[in-house]
Scaffold this motif. Structure first.
Motif, mmCIF file in Angstrom:
data_model
loop_
_atom_site.group_PDB
_atom_site.id
_atom_site.type_symbol
_atom_site.label_atom_id
_atom_site.label_comp_id
_atom_site.label_asym_id
_atom_site.label_seq_id
_atom_site.Cartn_x
_atom_site.Cartn_y
_atom_site.Cartn_z
ATOM 1 N N ARG A 253 -44.524 30.219 -14.670
ATOM 2 C CA ARG A 253 -43.527 29.247 -15.109
ATOM 3 C C ARG A 253 -44.157 27.866 -15.209
ATOM 4 O O ARG A 253 -44.832 27.426 -14.281
ATOM 5 C CB ARG A 253 -42.374 29.206 -14.120
ATOM 6 C CG ARG A 253 -41.176 28.375 -14.556
ATOM 7 C CD ARG A 253 -40.599 27.613 -13.388
ATOM 8 N NE ARG A 253 -41.516 26.584 -12.921
ATOM 9 C CZ ARG A 253 -41.458 26.009 -11.719
ATOM 10 N NH1 ARG A 253 -40.577 26.405 -10.852
ATOM 11 N NH2 ARG A 253 -42.326 25.069 -11.375
ATOM 12 N N ALA B 177 -43.355 23.841 -15.844
ATOM 13 C CA ALA B 177 -42.324 22.803 -15.856
ATOM 14 C C ALA B 177 -42.814 21.649 -16.731
ATOM 15 O O ALA B 177 -43.914 21.135 -16.530
ATOM 16 C CB ALA B 177 -42.042 22.314 -14.445
ATOM 17 N N ASP C 160 -35.930 20.637 -14.662
ATOM 18 C CA ASP C 160 -36.726 19.847 -15.601
ATOM 19 C C ASP C 160 -36.191 20.062 -17.010
ATOM 20 O O ASP C 160 -35.403 20.973 -17.254
ATOM 21 C CB ASP C 160 -38.196 20.261 -15.511
ATOM 22 C CG ASP C 160 -38.810 19.930 -14.161
ATOM 23 O OD1 ASP C 160 -39.058 18.744 -13.898
ATOM 24 O OD2 ASP C 160 -39.030 20.871 -13.361
ATOM 25 N N ARG D 22 -38.298 24.617 -18.694
ATOM 26 C CA ARG D 22 -38.950 25.583 -17.817
ATOM 27 C C ARG D 22 -39.377 26.753 -18.706
ATOM 28 O O ARG D 22 -38.547 27.561 -19.129
ATOM 29 C CB ARG D 22 -37.996 26.062 -16.719
ATOM 30 C CG ARG D 22 -37.698 24.990 -15.641
ATOM 31 C CD ARG D 22 -38.885 24.820 -14.711
ATOM 32 N NE ARG D 22 -38.702 23.804 -13.683
ATOM 33 C CZ ARG D 22 -38.222 24.043 -12.467
ATOM 34 N NH1 ARG D 22 -37.795 25.252 -12.158
ATOM 35 N NH2 ARG D 22 -38.165 23.076 -11.580
ATOM 36 N N THR E 261 -42.770 15.800 -13.016
ATOM 37 C CA THR E 261 -41.646 16.726 -12.864
ATOM 38 C C THR E 261 -40.574 16.132 -11.961
ATOM 39 O O THR E 261 -40.834 15.203 -11.188
ATOM 40 C CB THR E 261 -42.123 18.065 -12.275
ATOM 41 O OG1 THR E 261 -42.811 17.811 -11.041
ATOM 42 C CG2 THR E 261 -43.055 18.790 -13.236
ATOM 43 N N ASN F 220 -43.785 20.034 -7.962
ATOM 44 C CA ASN F 220 -44.136 20.743 -9.196
ATOM 45 C C ASN F 220 -45.071 19.944 -10.100
ATOM 46 O O ASN F 220 -45.489 20.429 -11.154
ATOM 47 C CB ASN F 220 -42.872 21.096 -9.986
ATOM 48 C CG ASN F 220 -42.069 22.198 -9.333
ATOM 49 O OD1 ASN F 220 -42.633 23.154 -8.804
ATOM 50 N ND2 ASN F 220 -40.755 22.069 -9.336
ATOM 51 N N GLY G 112 -47.721 21.667 -13.077
ATOM 52 C CA GLY G 112 -46.342 22.106 -13.344
ATOM 53 C C GLY G 112 -46.208 23.611 -13.350
ATOM 54 O O GLY G 112 -45.223 24.158 -13.840
#
Length: 355
Positions: free
Chosen positions: A32, A34, A122, A125, A165, A170, A174
């Motif tokens: 993932r 961000a 955010d 994502r 972020t 994060n 990110g």
């Protein structure tokens, strides 16, 4: 009942195909990323007009990008409660994504390997899912979509701190990478707490089946990195892989110990679980997950040889409450779901036995 995602509900998720490295233990890998749009407040502190402006930026990006044309783009206000639960069960959104103000949107590509939540914690994502242990493949796919969106939007980025972020934990890359891993051996030998303690000391975190704040079900654990600042994407991937292989070795040792010390009891537990799944008339989703854990263990240890991992994963997914209702195209109360779930499981197992 909403017909949204009806076709999706009839087919297993690609990330649960049972393919990929170490698929007998590791169900899937998730990466993932961000990201936030430069010059705009983070969703938690932004007003409704700012959040709507972010949506309009993504609307425009999806309309202009040929890569994003291969997918489904939805406004949160069009997703009802059952569809929300369906997407959570499919691991395409976080459990909290559709709570509160719905100035949000969601992109899912056609093979469900990519989903993008807009205005969650955010602005973006970007999530990639892969079967088995494949953090490199999941990252490369996420990065392709990250780069594509970056052609149209300027990200909030600092030369010293990297990607900025909403939550400082994060910032930097990110990037969060996680694996969904099955550890019944460590649970049965009561070594799981010691292993979790070791994982935590390395800077990683252990969560439940649906991620942060969720319970462990069916001996399935999510293991992910915590640090994203001062570390590269490659280092995160290598850390996750190193720890995952260590855990796989410990799980294998636990399984060997079980067979050496209590083979009859383990085989009974496995076949008893299969017998209940094959014959039961009422099953809760939690019960199915726990029984499938024993059957998955039996398959991995070659005690049950006529099942494959993809079927076990399919039953795991389709037995979840929202999937069950979408699969049969009508809503049900909990008691009815438990009856229909048992019927579905019997049918799936009967099909494989008749082959």
């Amino acid at each position: 009942m909403s017909t949204m995602f009806e076709q999706m509900a009839k087919s297993p998720a690609v990330w649960l195909s049972g393919e990929g490295n170490e698929s007998l233990v590791v169900l899937s890998t998730r990466v993932r990323l961000a990201r936030n749009v430069a010059g705009c407040k983070f969703p938690s502190s932004a007003n409704i007009d700012t959040r709507k402006r972010i949506i309009s930026y993504i609307d425009s990006t999806v309309a202009r990008s040929t890569m994003l044309a291969d997918g489904m783009y939805l406004k949160a206000s069009d997703i009802n409660s059952l569809d929300k639960d369906f997407l959570i069960e499919r691991h395409l959104i976080s459990p909290s994504f559709l709570n509160g103000e719905l100035a949000k949107s969601l992109y899912i590509n056609n093979d469900e390997r990519i989903s993008i939540m807009v205005n969650e914690e955010d602005h973006l994502r970007i999530q990639s899912l892969a079967p088995g242990l494949d953090p490199e493949g999941a990252f490369q796919l996420a990065k392709q979509f990250d780069n594509e969106i970056g052609k149209y939007l300027e990200y909030s980025y600092d030369a010293d701190f990297g990607f900025l972020t909403a939550c400082p934990t994060n910032a930097g890359t990110g990037m969060r990478t996680s694996v969904l891993i099955h550890l019944p051996g460590l649970v049965l030998t009561r070594e799981i707490e010691k292993v979790i303690s070791h994982i935590t000391r390395t800077g990683l975190v252990v969560r439940g089946f649906y991620g942060e704040g969720s319970d462990v079900l069916g001996n399935l654990f999510q293991i992910s990195n915590q640090n994203t600042l001062g570390i590269t994407e490659e280092e995160i991937i290598n850390q996750i892989k190193k720890i995952t292989y260590e855990i796989i070795e410990k799980e294998a040792a636990s399984r060997d110990r079980l067979m050496n010390e209590a083979a009859d009891m383990i085989e009974d537990k496995i076949w008893r679980a299969y017998g209940i799944l094959k014959h039961a008339r009422v099953l809760s989703s939690e019960e199915v997950m726990n029984l499938l854990s024993a059957v998955r263990l039996g398959h991995a240890m070659k005690i049950i040889q006529f099942l494959d991992t993809s079927l076990i994963n399919e039953i795991l997914l389709f037995s979840q409450p929202a999937h069950l209702q979408k699969y049969y195209s009508h809503e049900m109360d909990p008691n009815r779901r438990d009856f229909v779930r048992a019927q579905m499981v019997r049918e799936k197992l009967r099909e494989v036995e008749q082959k």
